[in-house]
Design an enzyme around this catalytic site. Structure first.
Site, PDB file in Angstrom:
ATOM      1  N   LEU A   1       0.788  -1.228   0.000  1.00 25.73           N
ATOM      2  CA  LEU A   1       0.000   0.000   0.000  1.00 25.73           C
ATOM      3  C   LEU A   1       0.824   1.283   0.000  1.00 25.73           C
ATOM      4  O   LEU A   1       0.369   2.309  -0.433  1.00 25.73           O
ATOM      5  CB  LEU A   1      -0.945   0.002   1.200  1.00 25.73           C
ATOM      6  CG  LEU A   1      -2.211  -0.839   0.994  1.00 25.73           C
ATOM      7  CD1 LEU A   1      -3.121  -0.702   2.178  1.00 25.73           C
ATOM      8  CD2 LEU A   1      -2.935  -0.425  -0.277  1.00 25.73           C
ATOM      9  N   ARG A   2       2.008   1.261   0.538  1.00 22.17           N
ATOM     10  CA  ARG A   2       2.891   2.452   0.541  1.00 22.17           C
ATOM     11  C   ARG A   2       2.449   3.567   1.492  1.00 22.17           C
ATOM     12  O   ARG A   2       3.109   4.594   1.564  1.00 22.17           O
ATOM     13  CB  ARG A   2       3.063   3.047  -0.860  1.00 22.17           C
ATOM     14  CG  ARG A   2       3.475   2.051  -1.925  1.00 22.17           C
ATOM     15  CD  ARG A   2       4.929   1.642  -1.780  1.00 22.17           C
ATOM     16  NE  ARG A   2       5.341   0.772  -2.873  1.00 22.17           N
ATOM     17  CZ  ARG A   2       5.894  -0.433  -2.693  1.00 22.17           C
ATOM     18  NH1 ARG A   2       6.107  -0.899  -1.480  1.00 22.17           N
ATOM     19  NH2 ARG A   2       6.265  -1.158  -3.721  1.00 22.17           N
TER      20      ARG A   2
ATOM     21  N   HIS B   1       3.405 -15.745  -3.768  1.00 27.68           N
ATOM     22  CA  HIS B   1       3.870 -15.677  -5.162  1.00 27.68           C
ATOM     23  C   HIS B   1       4.886 -16.746  -5.571  1.00 27.68           C
ATOM     24  O   HIS B   1       6.023 -16.452  -5.914  1.00 27.68           O
ATOM     25  CB  HIS B   1       4.376 -14.275  -5.549  1.00 27.68           C
ATOM     26  CG  HIS B   1       5.311 -13.597  -4.598  1.00 27.68           C
ATOM     27  ND1 HIS B   1       5.319 -12.241  -4.426  1.00 27.68           N
ATOM     28  CD2 HIS B   1       6.271 -14.076  -3.778  1.00 27.68           C
ATOM     29  CE1 HIS B   1       6.247 -11.920  -3.553  1.00 27.68           C
ATOM     30  NE2 HIS B   1       6.833 -13.002  -3.146  1.00 27.68           N
TER      31      HIS B   1
ATOM     32  N   ASP C   1      -0.226  -9.021  -6.089  1.00 30.59           N
ATOM     33  CA  ASP C   1       1.166  -8.671  -5.779  1.00 30.59           C
ATOM     34  C   ASP C   1       1.439  -7.209  -6.139  1.00 30.59           C
ATOM     35  O   ASP C   1       2.531  -6.846  -6.572  1.00 30.59           O
ATOM     36  CB  ASP C   1       2.133  -9.592  -6.529  1.00 30.59           C
ATOM     37  CG  ASP C   1       3.347  -9.948  -5.695  1.00 30.59           C
ATOM     38  OD1 ASP C   1       3.462  -9.428  -4.568  1.00 30.59           O
ATOM     39  OD2 ASP C   1       4.189 -10.733  -6.173  1.00 30.59           O
TER      40      ASP C   1
ATOM     41  N   GLY D   1       9.080  -4.823  -8.623  1.00 31.23           N
ATOM     42  CA  GLY D   1       7.631  -4.766  -8.407  1.00 31.23           C
ATOM     43  C   GLY D   1       6.844  -4.168  -9.552  1.00 31.23           C
ATOM     44  O   GLY D   1       7.355  -3.373 -10.336  1.00 31.23           O
TER      45      GLY D   1
END
Lengths: 432, 319
Positions: A71-72, A239, A312, A331
């Site tokens: 989410l940052r 993942h 992801d 990413g």
């Protein structure tokens, strides 16, 4: 977006897709306020006073449950905020996000868990549940307060994009979390073998980039499987990207161990060739693997070895990606392409539409014991209406996410989210 | 005068070039060998053109070679050494490129520690870009100067047996040479301990050996690679002593090669590490100094060819 609780709404003329009941048939669904009150093939008209939404034959499924989102916020709001991720999520049909603890500060205390919950509630878009750190500050040295964090609302425990590398630490984390029946989520990559920047192979040799061998995933999973067997803990591998990894988990499940896993669209829709001429948007962690690995991931999804598909979602700004490949961040964003790319599994006849929806909704919800991913009456009215065939193209300029770093830029896709409903409220309606 | 065969805007790598393009660059270089050896070494072909040597990695030889090449062609040459300090100040590779681009330069010669850096720059600037070494990817002018050296000595590249020995894994010189020699019809062997070979090296179209005796048998050319000191600390090999014992080139190991086999090295040499000191200086066998001379000619040719179109010289030749 309305904040007033809606009354009765009838969704009619839909293709109902409900993994919980195995239903894939024409029918309708009724909601009252925040809740589904009826669903089935016999619902063809609206009760008195209900608002009608004509689905015109489009699919109506539980909203997507995305169990791996970065989410940052707090800390890197220039890349993504809870608000922008919420907008991106609902545009992609995602009604529940589970976010990683790798923010700044990281989610390793009760206050941080409550912060995420509070902001997400205020935004009123997709529901947000956090993972919390398995170890303090994600450093892999001391256990975080797992029990209290769980009481505060953390669903499971992970060091995010970092592996819990020390085997003793992992043993203790599994063992302690099992005390409360809680799950540890691992980034399955042995860090000493993962110093590279892309898949190890002919292409990394040609490009002169340092490689990450499949061994990095296999060795970590083999170790962890032994620790799960020894501790009786619950373990989820995030993942999974390699043929070896899929196979190890398949065997572990056969032995009856409490092991589950997910993968993300890049690992079943792309291979290392996407790196091409140093495309940093294709720099992912774990790296995009070989075509054989990709096929093994598809097979693992189809046979149920891989329990869930998660986006992801890893937003990165231009400055983090407009660099020489080795220096660029890992990413890619994924919330807005999760459904479309996953539908390729259906269009390519690898899985039924209902199976694909299951991996995106009910199955991940069950992993984290969320009451979501189902159309069962009594459940929250979290829904997605989508057209499974409509042709389009991935266009990052139209993304609602603050970051545009998709590895799928320009990819032709089939499938379009038409409407997303959270707790009975339409939070996204396509404008075309 | 041949018609211009190399019409690409940049020289970023050897991989993907066809034999005609390579031969053309080598033919052009031949003419500049003569210029460099003649009494009047200063031409005015590139008068008014600006060449910037943008070096993010330390290099004396390559930078000097490009500088000399540019000056002999009459260009204005500016050297920019961008150390780690500038990067620490927050200026990115692309910022630097954009700054230079705004100054209307004609050729950017770039060396950078990261693979793909030259390609990244070429996407952002309007001038021609020459890759003077990017990470572990390519060093195309080195391969061209090696090919020129070989061709002048052996008269051909086609059909030659060439052994490339040492730290292939980390070597951009090896990669560029492999691509060039393969496409020109030579047969390439790699000789190295397994830890110093890249993943799936055979996929590059080479034959792989793990000892010098087998690998050097009947070869025409021996190319030695430089071994960086940090390879010891990261455990690719146990010690210099052991490395030299098994993989250092000396007269004994060379004895299985063809009697007229040539020894090459891209420099700078580590005497006593990858090559015996006396052998390196043996004028009968070593063409290491000649490589340096060919380097200037090759770089003159590259600068000339890449600026030919913008100068309006469609024949691509020097006067």
């Amino acid at each position: 977006m309305s904040i007033v609780a809606p009354g009765k709404i009838a969704y009619l003329n839909a293709r109902l897709l409900d993994p919980a009941s195995g239903l894939d048939a024409k029918g309708g669904l009724l909601t009252d306020g925040e809740t589904i009150i009826a669903m089935g093939t016999d619902i063809t008209s609206a009760p008195e006073g209900a608002q009608v939404i004509d689905c015109k034959g489009a699919c109506l499924a539980p909203g997507l449950v995305d169990i791996r989102v970065q989410l940052r916020e707090p800390g890197e709001e220039h890349k993504e905020t809870l608000a922008s991720a919420g907008e991106a999520a609902v545009a992609g049909g995602v009604t529940t996000m589970v976010c990683l603890p790798n923010t700044e500060p990281c989610i390793d205390d009760v206050a941080a868990v409550e912060f995420v919950a509070r902001i997400a509630r205020k935004n009123g878009l997709a529901k947000v549940y956090p993972y919390a750190a398995a170890t303090k500050a994600l450093e892999g040295k001391e256990l975080a307060e797992i029990g209290m964090l769980a009481e505060a609302g953390a669903l499971a425990f992970t060091d995010g994009t970092k592996a819990i590398a020390n085997p003793l630490m992992m043993r203790r984390a599994l063992s302690y979390a099992a005390t409360f029946g809680l799950m540890i989520v691992q980034h399955p990559e042995e860090p000493a073998l993962a110093g590279g920047v892309m898949n190890e192979g002919e292409l990394s040799t040609r490009l002169g980039l340092s490689g990450i061998s499949n061994l990095a995933e296999a060795i970590m999973l083999e170790r962890d499987i032994r620790l799960v067997a020894a501790t009786g803990g619950r373990y989820h591998a995030a993942h999974v990207s390699t043929a070896e990894g899929v196979d190890l988990i398949r065997q572990a499940k056969k032995r009856g161990l409490k092991i589950t896993c997910d993968t993300a669209p890049p690992y079943f829709a792309l291979n290392e060739l996407a790196v091409g001429d140093y495309r940093t948007f294709a720099k992912l962690s774990p790296p995009l693997r070989s075509e054989d690995d990709r096929l093994a991931v598809v097979k693992g999804l189809a046979d149920g070895t891989i329990d869930a598909i998660a986006s992801d979602h890893a937003p990165q700004d231009q400055d983090s990606k407009r660099l020489p490949f080795a220096q660029a961040e890992f990413g890619g964003v994924g919330l807005e392409t999760l459904l479309q790319i996953s539908l390729e599994l259906f269009h390519n006849e690898r899985m039924s539409l209902l199976q694909v929806i299951d991996r995106l909704t009910l199955s991940p919800a069950r992993l984290l014991r969320l009451k979501a991913g189902t159309l069962t009456p009594g459940s929250a009215a979290d829904l997605v209406i989508f057209h499974p065939d409509r042709i389009g193209k991935v266009d990052p300029a139209k993304f609602r996410s603050k970051s545009k770093n998709t590895p799928f830029d320009g990819r032709p896709v089939q499938g379009r989210v038409l409407r997303t409903v959270v707790d009975g409220r339409s939070v996204f309606v396509a404008n075309d | 005068m041949t018609d211009m065969t190399y019409t690409r805007r940049h020289l970023l790598g050897i991989e993907g070039l066809d034999p005609l393009e390579i031969s053309y660059l080598l033919d052009q270089s031949e003419r500049f060998v003569e210029v460099s050896r003649g009494a009047n070494r200063k031409l005015s072909t590139l008068r008014g053109q600006t060449v910037v040597n943008l070096f993010f990695e330390n290099s004396t030889r390559t930078r000097t070679s490009f500088e000399l090449a540019g000056k002999r062609l009459g260009a204005d040459v500016i050297n920019m050494s961008v150390g780690a300090s500038s990067v620490a100040k927050g200026e990115t590779l692309i910022d630097t490129a954009m700054t230079l681009n705004a100054m209307h330069i004609d050729v950017l010669v770039v060396r950078h520690a990261d693979s793909g850096a030259a390609k990244l720059l070429s996407d952002k600037v309007n001038c021609a870009v020459i890759n003077a070494g990017d990470g572990q990817h390519e060093h195309p002018t080195q391969a061209l100067l090696d090919a020129l050296t070989i061709r002048r000595r052996k008269g051909r590249l086609d059909g030659l047996e060439v052994a490339i020995c040492g730290d292939v894994r980390h070597s951009r010189v090896a990669r560029s040479n492999i691509h060039l020699l393969n496409v020109m019809g030579a047969h390439v062997r790699l000789i190295a301990p397994r830890t110093l070979l890249p993943a799936r090296a055979e996929a590059l179209g080479v034959e792989v050996f793990h000892n010098m005796k087998d690998g050097l048998k009947d070869v025409d050319i021996v190319m030695m690679l430089r071994l960086q000191n940090e390879r010891m600390t990261s455990n690719f090999i146990p010690s210099i002593r052991e490395y030299f014992h098994f993989f250092g080139l000396d007269y004994a190991k060379l004895s299985v090669a063809k009697p007229d086999a040539l020894i090459m090295h891209p420099g700078p040499m580590n005497r006593g590490v990858e090559i015996d000191s006396d052998l390196a200086d043996d004028v009968e066998r070593s063409v290491i100094r000649e490589q340096v001379e060919m380097g200037v000619a090759v770089r003159m040719a590259c600068l000339d060819v890449l600026t030919a179109q913008s100068r309006g010289d469609v024949s691509g030749g020097a006067e």
